[in-house]
Design an enzyme around this catalytic site. Structure first.
Site: not given
Ligand code: AMP
Length: 182
Positions: A65, A102
């Site tokens: 995205r 995770e």
């Molecule tokens: P993080 O590495 O945990 O910051 O996760 C970020 C990535 O996971 C991004 O590319 C987001 O598109 C996706 N992501 C994580 N949580 C969500 C959520 N609740 N809704 C949509 N996309 C998410």
């Protein structure tokens, strides 16, 4: 933070889907925002507003995205676009960074010649949660000597601490709205 009128406008363009992809997670779906011409344009303009008028050499977008938003932002600020991809997708010589998930580990990659040392880069993705992906992206960009000017996200999940993590790395963070929880 952006004005509350604008935030409400953009916030109502995001669709929230409970229990996707698994129970307890609320998926923040930006396809509805992208499909709304006014909201899409506004989000792109606002993402880089604090850096308007500054020279930005490259916009780096995180798969997938971040490609849509980052491509539009790059066009807007007359910068080049650099894709940061999941392992195994880029055809030329690459640099990579592994990061913890995770369960297990993942790796993101960039072409080694995608930017040159000292270039000013803005990182773009749709959402920051734990910040694991964005932190790995900052490390990747810095490996090639980029000056990471900012990281911009439409959505922040502040309870998960990602934006804070990036600020601790010395990267200014811009987000357009925040949602509680996961
Ligand atoms: P993080 O590495 O945990 O910051 O996760 C970020 C990535 O996971 C991004 O590319 C987001 O598109 C996706 N992501 C994580 N949580 C969500 C959520 N609740 N809704 C949509 N996309 C998410």
């Amino acid at each position: 933070m952006i004005s509350s009128i604008l935030e409400n406008d953009l916030r109502s363009a995001v669709r929230s889907i409970p229990d996707y992809p698994k129970p307890g997670i609320v998926f923040r779906d930006i396809t509805t925002l992208l499909g709304n011409a006014r909201a899409f344009r506004r989000a792109v303009d606002e993402l880089v507003q604090p850096w308007a008028g500054m020279k930005i050499d490259k916009v780096a977008g995180i798969e997938a995205r971040g490609f849509i938003l980052g491509g539009a932002v790059a066009h807007q600020v007359s910068a080049g676009f650099v894709p940061i991809r999941k392992k195994g997708k880029l055809p030329h010589k690459r640099v990579s960074v592994a990061y913890a998930l995770e369960y297990g580990e993942d790796e993101i990659e960039m072409h080694a010649d995608a930017l040159v040392e000292g270039e000013k880069v803005v990182l773009v993705d749709d959402l920051i949660a734990t910040g694991g992906t964005a932190e790995a992206a900052v490390k990747l960009l810095r490996q090639l000597g980029a000056d990471v000017m900012a990281a911009c996200f439409v959505i922040d999940l502040p309870d998960l601490g990602g934006a804070e993590k990036l600020r601790k790395l010395g990267v200014p963070v811009r987000t357009l709205m925040a949602f509680e929880g996961h």
